[in-house]
Every structure is written in C-alpha cells, then in structure tokens.
Scaffold this motif. Structure first.
Motif, mmCIF file in Angstrom:
data_model
loop_
_atom_site.group_PDB
_atom_site.id
_atom_site.type_symbol
_atom_site.label_atom_id
_atom_site.label_comp_id
_atom_site.label_asym_id
_atom_site.label_seq_id
_atom_site.Cartn_x
_atom_site.Cartn_y
_atom_site.Cartn_z
ATOM 1 N N SER A 122 0.849 -1.229 0.048
ATOM 2 C CA SER A 122 -0.146 -0.029 -0.156
ATOM 3 C C SER A 122 0.909 1.202 0.115
ATOM 4 O O SER A 122 0.610 2.234 -0.909
ATOM 5 C CB SER A 122 -0.914 -0.043 1.078
ATOM 6 O OG SER A 122 -0.226 -0.030 2.320
ATOM 7 N N VAL A 123 2.093 1.145 0.703
ATOM 8 C CA VAL A 123 2.984 2.424 0.647
ATOM 9 C C VAL A 123 3.337 2.535 -0.902
ATOM 10 O O VAL A 123 3.429 3.847 -1.318
ATOM 11 C CB VAL A 123 4.074 2.325 1.495
ATOM 12 C CG1 VAL A 123 5.194 3.156 1.393
ATOM 13 C CG2 VAL A 123 3.727 2.409 2.937
ATOM 14 N N PHE A 124 3.780 1.398 -1.319
ATOM 15 C CA PHE A 124 4.264 1.397 -2.530
ATOM 16 C C PHE A 124 3.125 1.806 -3.763
ATOM 17 O O PHE A 124 3.530 2.645 -4.340
ATOM 18 C CB PHE A 124 4.515 -0.112 -3.216
ATOM 19 C CG PHE A 124 5.143 -0.439 -4.289
ATOM 20 C CD1 PHE A 124 6.769 -0.344 -4.449
ATOM 21 C CD2 PHE A 124 4.645 -0.340 -5.741
ATOM 22 C CE1 PHE A 124 7.503 -0.552 -5.725
ATOM 23 C CE2 PHE A 124 5.279 -0.459 -7.056
ATOM 24 C CZ PHE A 124 6.649 -0.532 -6.879
ATOM 25 N N LEU A 125 1.808 1.427 -3.532
ATOM 26 C CA LEU A 125 0.811 1.967 -4.523
ATOM 27 C C LEU A 125 0.664 3.584 -4.264
ATOM 28 O O LEU A 125 0.633 4.362 -5.351
ATOM 29 C CB LEU A 125 -0.401 1.540 -4.253
ATOM 30 C CG LEU A 125 -1.716 1.414 -5.076
ATOM 31 C CD1 LEU A 125 -2.490 0.615 -5.753
ATOM 32 C CD2 LEU A 125 -2.503 2.827 -4.411
ATOM 33 N N GLY A 126 0.882 4.027 -3.034
ATOM 34 C CA GLY A 126 0.583 5.472 -2.797
ATOM 35 C C GLY A 126 1.784 6.136 -3.685
ATOM 36 O O GLY A 126 1.295 7.259 -4.215
ATOM 37 N N VAL A 127 2.908 5.910 -3.186
ATOM 38 C CA VAL A 127 3.992 6.485 -3.941
ATOM 39 C C VAL A 127 3.957 6.631 -5.615
ATOM 40 O O VAL A 127 4.087 7.422 -6.315
ATOM 41 C CB VAL A 127 5.348 6.296 -3.488
ATOM 42 C CG1 VAL A 127 6.372 6.697 -4.206
ATOM 43 C CG2 VAL A 127 5.358 6.400 -2.028
ATOM 44 N N ARG A 166 17.360 -2.255 -11.640
ATOM 45 C CA ARG A 166 17.896 -1.191 -10.423
ATOM 46 C C ARG A 166 17.881 -2.216 -9.136
ATOM 47 O O ARG A 166 16.682 -2.609 -8.887
ATOM 48 C CB ARG A 166 16.972 -0.061 -10.397
ATOM 49 C CG ARG A 166 17.163 0.907 -11.420
ATOM 50 C CD ARG A 166 17.178 2.388 -11.149
ATOM 51 N NE ARG A 166 16.816 2.932 -12.377
ATOM 52 C CZ ARG A 166 16.237 4.390 -12.232
ATOM 53 N NH1 ARG A 166 15.827 4.695 -11.123
ATOM 54 N NH2 ARG A 166 15.997 5.233 -13.505
ATOM 55 N N VAL A 167 18.745 -1.913 -8.387
ATOM 56 C CA VAL A 167 18.706 -2.892 -7.052
ATOM 57 C C VAL A 167 19.174 -1.783 -5.939
ATOM 58 O O VAL A 167 20.228 -1.152 -6.130
ATOM 59 C CB VAL A 167 20.018 -3.887 -7.010
ATOM 60 C CG1 VAL A 167 19.920 -4.582 -5.840
ATOM 61 C CG2 VAL A 167 19.665 -4.698 -8.226
ATOM 62 N N LEU A 168 18.214 -1.650 -5.135
ATOM 63 C CA LEU A 168 18.662 -0.506 -3.943
ATOM 64 C C LEU A 168 18.996 -1.148 -2.898
ATOM 65 O O LEU A 168 18.977 -2.263 -2.610
ATOM 66 C CB LEU A 168 17.054 0.042 -3.587
ATOM 67 C CG LEU A 168 16.617 1.313 -4.504
ATOM 68 C CD1 LEU A 168 16.122 0.764 -5.892
ATOM 69 C CD2 LEU A 168 15.321 1.958 -4.012
ATOM 70 N N ASP A 195 13.977 0.866 1.302
ATOM 71 C CA ASP A 195 13.604 2.079 0.819
ATOM 72 C C ASP A 195 12.131 1.845 -0.172
ATOM 73 O O ASP A 195 12.281 1.797 -1.253
ATOM 74 C CB ASP A 195 14.514 2.998 0.167
ATOM 75 C CG ASP A 195 13.995 4.377 -0.160
ATOM 76 O OD1 ASP A 195 12.861 4.701 0.012
ATOM 77 O OD2 ASP A 195 14.786 4.998 -0.849
ATOM 78 N N ILE A 196 11.043 1.585 0.662
ATOM 79 C CA ILE A 196 9.932 1.333 -0.038
ATOM 80 C C ILE A 196 9.474 2.411 -1.015
ATOM 81 O O ILE A 196 9.189 2.388 -2.363
ATOM 82 C CB ILE A 196 8.651 0.988 0.595
ATOM 83 C CG1 ILE A 196 9.216 -0.372 1.390
ATOM 84 C CG2 ILE A 196 7.763 0.617 -0.308
ATOM 85 C CD1 ILE A 196 8.119 -0.954 2.501
ATOM 86 N N PRO A 197 9.445 3.583 -0.511
ATOM 87 C CA PRO A 197 9.069 4.995 -1.616
ATOM 88 C C PRO A 197 10.039 4.915 -2.544
ATOM 89 O O PRO A 197 9.731 5.202 -3.914
ATOM 90 C CB PRO A 197 9.202 5.964 -0.666
ATOM 91 C CG PRO A 197 8.837 5.401 0.703
ATOM 92 C CD PRO A 197 9.364 4.149 0.584
#
Lengths: 343, 343
Positions: free
Chosen positions: B84-89, B323-325, B296-298
């Motif tokens: 859900s955080v992912f979707l919001g961003v 990409r790899v964070l 870092d999900i956002p």
C-alpha cells in the motif's frame, strides 16, 4: 476557459507538443516536457480534448477510487492501513462486476474532476473528503458518486459510514464503567463535520450522562500518526489533574500513546487506561493489546461498491442512499481501573 | 480462440447481453448477470472487442499497478503495508507524469493480460509476481513492464528490487556478532526464486562464514502474517537445542514472534533475540522495537515509475533495466547477547 494556446505559451512549447502530450503521442516528447505540460494543464485548469473524450457518450467501465493525497507539506501520499484495506476490497468487488478500478489521490477538487472527466469514469468512490467538498465534486462531474465516512448534511449524497457517534459513546461509557472520572480525549482537530467530531460528540455525551465533563486541559490535539501520538503522551501526563484514562480517536494514536506512556514510566493499564477506535491490526500488535471500537472496513468497502453499482444501474436517475454500519466494543488489555492513588 | 457465441452459451445469456456487458451498455443488465458474463469471459480467455479497443493504435495514458490478489482460499485481497505504501507513491509519480493509474489485483496471468488489453494500458508495474510468471505476462501483452522484487533470471526483464541477499547476510552477521551460535530462521517457503530464497541464502552464507550451520530443526515455515507468527513462536521454542536468536524474513513475522515469545514467558531480547526485515512501521510500534533491515519502499516505487517512463519513451524499442536499491541495518531493541545459561 484556458485554451491549448494558453498551455503552450505557459509551458514554452508548441501547440503541437501540447497536443501530442494530451493525445497520447508521447514518443518524441521528453519526460521532462511531459511533466511540464501536465503541470501547466493542471495549474490552468485546462480540460483536454483527450483520446478518451471521443468516448464521452458511452460508459467507460472505469470506476475511480479517490483517496486523500499529498499533505499540505508536499509529502508523497502514503496510504494508511484503513484506506489500503478498503482499496483492496473495493478492487476485488469492482473487478468481479466486470469494471476497472482507477486509483486517484485527491489534491484538489479541480484536478480530481479533471481526472474523472479525462477518462469519463462511470462513477467514483471518495475516501476522506471534507463535508464541504461534496457539493463541489458533484457539481464538477456528472456521475454517480459514493462518499465514505462523510458527515455532511446534504440530502443528495450517497454515503457509506459507521456509527461514529455511538462508537465515541461506547468508548466513554467503557472508561466510566471501569471507574474513571478524569478522562482525556486525544485526536485530530475537528473544526468541520466529520468522524472525529462525531466520535467526540458521542464521548462527551457519555461523560455528561455520568455527570462528568471533558475539561479543556484534558483535550490533546494529535494527528493520526504514531510518532505524533508518542510525542503528545507527555502532554497528557503533564496536564493539571492528569487524567487516568484517555479515549484516542484512532488505534494508531492509541498505539503511540501506549509507547509514550511506557517511556514516561506510566504503564498501561496500571497507571493509565487507553481505548482506541477502528480495530486495525496495530491494536493487536502492541502489548498490552488495545481495547477498541471495531469497525468493519471490508464490509464498508463492499457496501460502497454495492451502492455505486446500484446507482450505475439507475443512472441518470439518482436515488441517493446512505448506509451506516455498526460498531462494537472489543475488549483487550488497555483498560483497567484507575490507579489506587486516585480511587 | 473462444467467440462471443461461446461466452453467451456458457453464461446462458444472449449474444446481445454479452455484447452489452462488454461494451459498457450495462443499464438493463443485472449485476449478477454482469458478474456471470465476466466470469465466463475470464475463464474462457475471451478477448472482447470492447469500447477501448478502438483506441488500440494509440496510447491510453493509463499505467497499471498489478498487485497480488485473492489467496487460493478466495479471501478478498487485502493489501499489505509494503504494497500500500508502494501504491501510494506510484500513484503520486504516475499522476505527476500526466498518466492515470489502474489498480489491478492479479488472480491469474490470463485475466491480468485481458485487463491490460481491454484498456490498452501503456505499461504496467507488477508487485509480487513469481519468477515463472514473467515470461507468460510478457508474452501475453506487448507493452513495457517493470517487475518489483522479482529474482527471475531472464535477461529481458526490467526489475526494481533491493539487496535481499546482502540483507540476509547482514541479519546473520548481526546475530553472530551479538554472540549467538544457535540461530533459527522463520519465513515463508521458498521453493522458487524470490526474495525469501535470497534472504535465506545470504543468511546461511553469514552463518557458514562463522563456521555455523542452519540446522533443519531451526527452520520454521511461516507466512507473512502476524497471527501465523504468534502461533509458530511455540515451534521455535520447542525445537531441540532451542535457538537463542531468530532471523524473521519480514517485520510482521518478527512482531508476531515477539508476542508469541512474550506469551510463552521468553522475553526479547533477554532470552531470545529477533531480527526482522523491511523496516515497516510495525517494527517501531512494538516493544521492544525490532532491529531490522531497512529497505526504501518509496524509493523503490519512485524507481519503478522512472524505469517505466523511460521505457515508454523508447517504446517499441526495449532496453531492459535493472535497479537494485541498498539495504541497511537499523539497530533497535530486539537483539541482545544470548542468555547467560548458554554462554
């Protein structure tokens, strides 16, 4: 009404470029230019004659779920647990009905109306709108709309909500029955009609029925954020004639208070009782688990889709519908009697 | 290829009704019939010549975010906090780019591909796909796709993920450095490539570097659910030569274990250490707060949109991008030395 020319001038690009951006021919337009053009479009309130507008006479099969967007500080929208559970369930029911779900964060009534128009959405469900935004949204776009937890008084609004006032009343009564006489209130501001104002009203009523009053110094403002609640715990403890129990208008606030009280050496429920609201997962994660008012979020999402589908079937006839789901007290471990020192 | 006729026969309705449902003329069709027709359409794999198909030569300006849908038991999709955080961003960045976001829960590759086709989406971001689903999705729909946290080996995949293996390694090393020698692992099954397998591999490697091995009896299977983790805490404690520390592959598991251990009279970190993964809010809600691996999900969501926009700009040329964070250890309160009894 701003024109394509206005947008082009303001963005410093050709009319052709604006047209390309707005009509989906973005192959030769840089992402930066696209972003700039869209920023100007939004700022000027230009309504493009976009791809999908050719479909405007027909149904799009798209339903929008609009949720609260960036805060005023420009922080990216991060859904809260209530909204994300709600979205998950709405998506599932919308898909079962053969429709598609567009997720849209609301930053202003105007940009939301533009988005609904651009894709000619069949209808929309709105989370977190203020009572005064309802009329503006309804005026800006002509389609079935279902609002969630809106306590506006317009008769022409379909709304799905819960017994917020009853919930506040049950919370107050539970703390009174545990023997508390000095009871505080921790929650967001409520200058306007809304769930917080309702929960507060029910709570104050329960106190009044027991001959108690909510003292102004026992009302602590706190946004629905864990960190904010951890911080304001100090304020509750520092109040004159410190309360022995508090009603938090959201579980996330209750959880933060729990931590803040523990840090301050004031254990829950031995020295301080807390009652929350929502029955989100966080209420069971913490120790002690939080006594709270349960609301049925999946049921609310299901009802919202049902009301919207019923309105779509009748459209353009409109018969607004209100559904109010119950709340119930969930006993856990955060409420006890007042400490012996004040009994 | 199934025909309209096939759908009508199977659903027990007229061809006209099927056509009405699929072309947005749903006024005189009951919700139940709509649901039945769409169910048959999905089951037979019929691709409707729907409203939006007329736009197929153009861009739609719609981007889909596909997230894991109903579990096999038919439980409604409820987003987890990560998603859900992912979707919001994602929504916020997609909107800034002048595009629209469609939220879609994946129940099968086929129904997802149908949804992408029906709305001619410009591109899609996929959360929670298995490695073996990538090729099927890419074959089923021709548009830029960005996968999240996918550890499949195809060279033709754009993916945004994190250093899962390094995270597992850091978790193992942190527990070893605290003095633990009997360390357990609690997480979901990982028969297929994926984040859990990677985190496990890094963890086992850290143990091996210290001359330790992960004993099979110290591996406890647990879905990423708080309640499941509360329940399996018993299993960890009952293991022969009980571990003095565990690595949980997700914070929600770590939080459940914390509660389960506390209930069993085994306090964290005095008698048992726990390290989690993700650095979700729950890690800070509980007491003691959970030492965990931050991701870092956002940032991941932002990167996913950037990669997708870059691919849209190049389309139909494709240059896959990975990409790899990074991940980093966040020290909190759930890791301590082993109890004196085993030192």
């Amino acid at each position: 009404m701003p024109t394509l020319q206005d947008v082009a001038r303001e963005a410093g690009v050709s009319k052709m470029t604006v047209s390309n951006v707005l009509n989906g021919r973005r192959d030769r337009v840089s992402p930066a230019t696209i972003a700039r053009v869209m920023e100007v479009v939004g700022r000027l309130g230009y309504v493009p004659n976009a791809t999908a507008r050719s479909l405007s006479a027909r149904r799009s099969n798209i339903v929008a779920l609009a949720f609260p967007g960036c805060d005023s500080g420009g922080v990216e929208s991060l859904m809260n647990p209530h909204d994300s559970v709600f979205l998950g369930v709405v998506e599932s029911h919308v898909t079962k009905a053969g429709l598609y779900l567009m997720a849209h964060s609301v930053t202003s009534v105007e940009s939301t109306a533009d988005s609904l128009r651009s894709w000619n959405v069949d209808g929309a469900i709105f989370l977190g709108t203020r009572a005064d935004e309802v009329a503006a949204l309804q005026a800006a776009y002509d389609a079935p709309m279902v609002f969630i937890d809106n306590h506006g008084t317009s008769p022409h609004i379909s709304n799905v909500g819960i017994e917020d006032r009853l919930g506040g009343h049950l919370a107050g009564r539970r703390l009174i029955e545990a023997g508390h006489r000095r009871i505080g209130f921790v929650g967001p501001r409520f200058d306007e009609p809304g769930v917080v104002r309702e929960r507060h009203a029910g709570f104050v009523q329960a106190l009044a029925e027991a001959g108690l009053e909510l003292r102004p110094e026992h009302v602590v403002r706190c946004n629905a954020s864990f960190d904010a609640a951890v911080a304001v715990a100090q304020q509750v403890l520092a109040a004159p004639q410190r309360p022995t129990a508090v009603f938090a208008t959201a579980d996330i606030i209750a959880a933060g208070l729990l931590k803040g009280f523990a840090r301050a050496g004031c254990p829950v429920p031995d020295e301080m009782s807390i009652i929350g609201f929502d029955d989100l997962e966080v209420a069971r994660h913490v120790t002690p688990e939080i006594t709270t008012l349960h609301q049925d979020i999946p049921g609310k999402a299901r009802a919202a889709v049902e009301v919207l589908l019923a309105q779509l079937a009748q459209w353009p006839a409109v018969r607004s519908e209100r559904r109010v789901l119950g709340v119930s007290l969930v006993e856990r471990g955060s409420v006890g009697p007042p400490p012996a020192s004040v009994r």
